[in-house]
Design an enzyme around this catalytic site. Structure first.
Site, PDB file in Angstrom:
ATOM      1  N   GLY A 120       6.393 -30.950  61.122  1.00 52.19           N
ATOM      2  CA  GLY A 120       7.255 -30.953  59.947  1.00 52.19           C
ATOM      3  C   GLY A 120       8.055 -32.242  59.804  1.00 52.19           C
ATOM      4  CB  CYS A 121       9.041 -34.860  62.043  1.00 51.96           C
ATOM      5  SG  CYS A 121      10.207 -33.703  62.766  1.00 51.96           S
TER       6      CYS A 121
END
Length: 136
Positions: free
Chosen positions: A49-50
């Protein structure tokens, strides 16, 4: 609830006049954060998710939460250092009680990070909370 070290970061941010100075300070915090051993940069420790690559290695020692972390992006490395100051040394229950969005908002990060960086920061907080939840 925030640690004394996190309160020092808040005070420094209040002293710095503009976001560019704050941005530089975040990068300096990241540069000062201890490096993560390459052996820990594995899929199991990678935070999804980064936008950049991020690894967090949380541990519970003597009932206290601790973690190591790293990123391939300087600003994100600084965000890891800030999260470390927010959570390190707290009990598992205290970690779960931290209102991370409210604490981080005190730094004005929510106003100045791109949506991708904000999503990544939320993903890191979620990983920390999941670790604490499992240990609780």
């Amino acid at each position: 609830m925030a640690t004394e070290n996190f309160e020092e970061i808040v005070e420094t941010f209040e002293f710095l006049d503009d976001w560019e100075d704050r941005y530089r300070h975040v990068i300096e915090l990241g540069k000062a954060f201890p490096p993560l051993d390459e052996a820990f940069k594995v899929p199991a420790t990678k935070v999804e998710g980064c936008a950049s690559q991020v690894w967090l290695v949380p541990t519970i020692e003597a009932g206290r939460f601790e973690f190591q972390g790293a990123s391939d992006a300087m600003i994100v490395q600084g965000l890891i250092a800030i999260l470390h100051e927010l959570y390190a040394g707290l009990t598992v229950q205290e970690v779960l009680a931290v209102d991370a969005p409210a604490e981080l908002a005190r730094l004005g990060l929510d106003e100045h990070l791109s949506s991708q960086r904000s999503n990544g920061l939320r993903a890191m907080v979620e990983r920390i909370r999941e670790t604490a939840q499992k240990a609780a």
